[in-house]
Design a protein around this motif. Structure first.
Motif, mmCIF file in Angstrom:
data_model
loop_
_atom_site.group_PDB
_atom_site.id
_atom_site.type_symbol
_atom_site.label_atom_id
_atom_site.label_comp_id
_atom_site.label_asym_id
_atom_site.label_seq_id
_atom_site.Cartn_x
_atom_site.Cartn_y
_atom_site.Cartn_z
ATOM 1 N N ASP A 188 0.828 -1.210 0.000
ATOM 2 C CA ASP A 188 0.000 0.000 0.000
ATOM 3 C C ASP A 188 0.864 1.263 0.000
ATOM 4 N N GLN A 189 1.932 1.237 0.803
ATOM 5 C CA GLN A 189 2.833 2.392 0.850
ATOM 6 C C GLN A 189 3.538 2.583 -0.497
ATOM 7 N N GLU A 206 2.412 1.622 -3.399
ATOM 8 C CA GLU A 206 1.403 2.100 -4.342
ATOM 9 C C GLU A 206 1.153 3.592 -4.158
ATOM 10 N N ALA A 207 1.071 4.028 -2.923
ATOM 11 C CA ALA A 207 0.850 5.452 -2.647
ATOM 12 C C ALA A 207 2.036 6.282 -3.134
ATOM 13 N N GLN A 260 1.869 6.420 -6.936
ATOM 14 C CA GLN A 260 0.770 7.310 -7.339
ATOM 15 C C GLN A 260 1.168 8.768 -7.138
ATOM 16 N N LYS A 261 1.830 9.074 -6.027
ATOM 17 C CA LYS A 261 2.282 10.448 -5.754
ATOM 18 C C LYS A 261 3.312 10.893 -6.799
#
Length: 98
Positions: free
Chosen positions: A16-17, A19-20, A23-24
């Motif tokens: 999740d980290q 992916e974030a 995305q950022k």
């Protein structure tokens, strides 16, 4: 079994980290590139407009030159014959020297 659950949770948080973060980074790159692409598109549009204008001028230029030449010949026919003879003489001279 608890260790597997903890490990699975840790892996899920890490994914999740990641992916974030991706995305950022994607959003930042997209935001940075947007003005560049807009400026490029505007420049290309301007260049296309100039080319269209130049193309139209080039289409009309031979017609203007022909009209202008016809008027000059009508106004001064003897001078036109003299220019034609001189051009023929120079062309003949240039071709013979080869």
């Amino acid at each position: 079994m608890t260790d597997f659950n903890n490990m699975g949770n840790t892996v899920a948080r890490t994914v999740d980290q990641a992916e974030a973060s991706v995305q950022k980074a994607y959003n930042q790159a997209s935001d940075a590139a947007r003005p560049v692409f807009k400026q490029l598109a505007d420049s290309m549009s301007s260049a296309i407009d100039r080319l269209e204008t130049t193309g139209e001028s080039l289409k009309v230029a031979p017609q203007h030159m022909t009209r202008s030449l016809r008027m000059a010949v009508r106004e001064q026919p003897l001078a036109a014959v003299g220019v034609a003879l001189a051009a023929g003489y120079l062309l003949n001279w240039a071709l013979r020297r080869r």
